[in-house]
Enzyme design. Structure first.
Site, mmCIF file in Angstrom:
data_model
loop_
_atom_site.group_PDB
_atom_site.id
_atom_site.type_symbol
_atom_site.label_atom_id
_atom_site.label_comp_id
_atom_site.label_asym_id
_atom_site.label_seq_id
_atom_site.Cartn_x
_atom_site.Cartn_y
_atom_site.Cartn_z
ATOM 1 N N TYR A 1 0.838 -1.202 0.000
ATOM 2 C CA TYR A 1 0.000 0.000 0.000
ATOM 3 C C TYR A 1 0.876 1.257 0.000
ATOM 4 O O TYR A 1 0.639 2.197 -0.768
ATOM 5 C CB TYR A 1 -0.924 -0.024 1.222
ATOM 6 C CG TYR A 1 -1.721 1.236 1.433
ATOM 7 C CD1 TYR A 1 -2.762 1.586 0.581
ATOM 8 C CD2 TYR A 1 -1.413 2.085 2.494
ATOM 9 C CE1 TYR A 1 -3.488 2.748 0.779
ATOM 10 C CE2 TYR A 1 -2.131 3.245 2.701
ATOM 11 C CZ TYR A 1 -3.168 3.574 1.843
ATOM 12 O OH TYR A 1 -3.874 4.735 2.038
ATOM 13 N N GLU B 1 -11.512 6.003 5.240
ATOM 14 C CA GLU B 1 -10.848 6.780 6.294
ATOM 15 C C GLU B 1 -11.819 7.018 7.444
ATOM 16 O O GLU B 1 -11.438 6.966 8.619
ATOM 17 C CB GLU B 1 -10.332 8.113 5.744
ATOM 18 C CG GLU B 1 -9.167 7.995 4.774
ATOM 19 C CD GLU B 1 -7.841 7.619 5.417
ATOM 20 O OE1 GLU B 1 -7.767 7.510 6.651
ATOM 21 O OE2 GLU B 1 -6.865 7.431 4.670
ATOM 22 N N TRP C 1 -5.323 2.046 10.514
ATOM 23 C CA TRP C 1 -5.527 1.909 9.070
ATOM 24 C C TRP C 1 -5.254 0.472 8.635
ATOM 25 O O TRP C 1 -5.881 -0.032 7.700
ATOM 26 C CB TRP C 1 -4.635 2.890 8.308
ATOM 27 C CG TRP C 1 -4.812 2.771 6.824
ATOM 28 C CD1 TRP C 1 -3.886 2.348 5.916
ATOM 29 C CD2 TRP C 1 -5.991 3.050 6.068
ATOM 30 N NE1 TRP C 1 -4.422 2.351 4.646
ATOM 31 C CE2 TRP C 1 -5.723 2.784 4.704
ATOM 32 C CE3 TRP C 1 -7.271 3.509 6.410
ATOM 33 C CZ2 TRP C 1 -6.654 2.948 3.697
ATOM 34 C CZ3 TRP C 1 -8.215 3.678 5.405
ATOM 35 C CH2 TRP C 1 -7.895 3.393 4.058
#
Length: 197
Positions: free
Chosen positions: A16, A38, A46
């Site tokens: 990522y 988010e 995350w």
């Protein structure tokens, strides 16, 4: 290779970091998806959301705002029973509200891409941080974005969430300067800031 330290830990996180985080994203639907994810992260890591991202895409019709805006109570009940996502009723209803807000902007002739990028003057902000503890969690620009998103009906868009969204979508380059991706995603363009009045 010396990546940003936050990205070390597991393979998907490194991937990522290397392929998505900080790369300027200019696609309205993908920006909408990112903002919704988010928001789902609020109070969590995350990494948790990244591991569930494919489940989210399946559960929320690939984040198609038109489809999500038509969700009924039974759809939200179905999502609350989906173990592949974060089962929080406020966050789930927030995605439905976000879809309606996205479509309301579209009805006014405003592309979501243009709406969110206005807060950095449509050009990425280049930062030059040496250490993670130098990186802010919110800025003047994220405050303005948060204010504007709330005004048009989005939820889970506090300034800290907005700044994480800006980092991820490449509106700001917060790769540390000793990370090779800082140079890869960098630009020398200046920026202007739109005020939220």
């Amino acid at each position: 290779m010396k990546r940003c330290p936050w990205s070390e830990g597991f393979k998907e996180y490194r991937q990522y970091h290397d392929e998505e985080w900080g790369v300027p994203l200019r696609d309205s639907r993908m920006l909408f998806e990112l903002l919704m994810l988010e928001g789902a992260q609020a109070g969590l890591s995350w990494a948790t959301i990244l591991k569930k991202r494919d489940n989210y895409r399946l559960a929320f019709d690939n984040f198609d705002p038109v489809k999500i805006a038509s969700y009924k109570e039974e759809d939200q009940a179905r999502l609350m029973n989906n173990e592949g996502i974060v089962r929080n009723s406020l966050k789930i209803s927030g995605v439905v509200k976000g879809s309606n807000s996205y479509l309301a902007l579209q009805a006014l002739g405003i592309r979501f891409e243009d709406f969110v990028w206005q807060f950095v003057g449509n050009k990425p902000i280049q930062n030059f941080w040496r250490k993670l503890d130098e990186v802010p969690t919110r800025t003047f620009e994220s405050d303005n974005m948060s204010c504007a998103l709330k005004k048009v009906g989005f939820t889970f868009v506090g300034s800290t969430i907005c700044y994480a969204f800006m980092q991820a979508s490449g509106m700001v380059n917060d790769h540390l300067i000793n990370c090779p991706w800082h140079q890869i995603v960098s630009s020398t363009d200046s920026h202007l800031v739109a005020n939220c009045n």
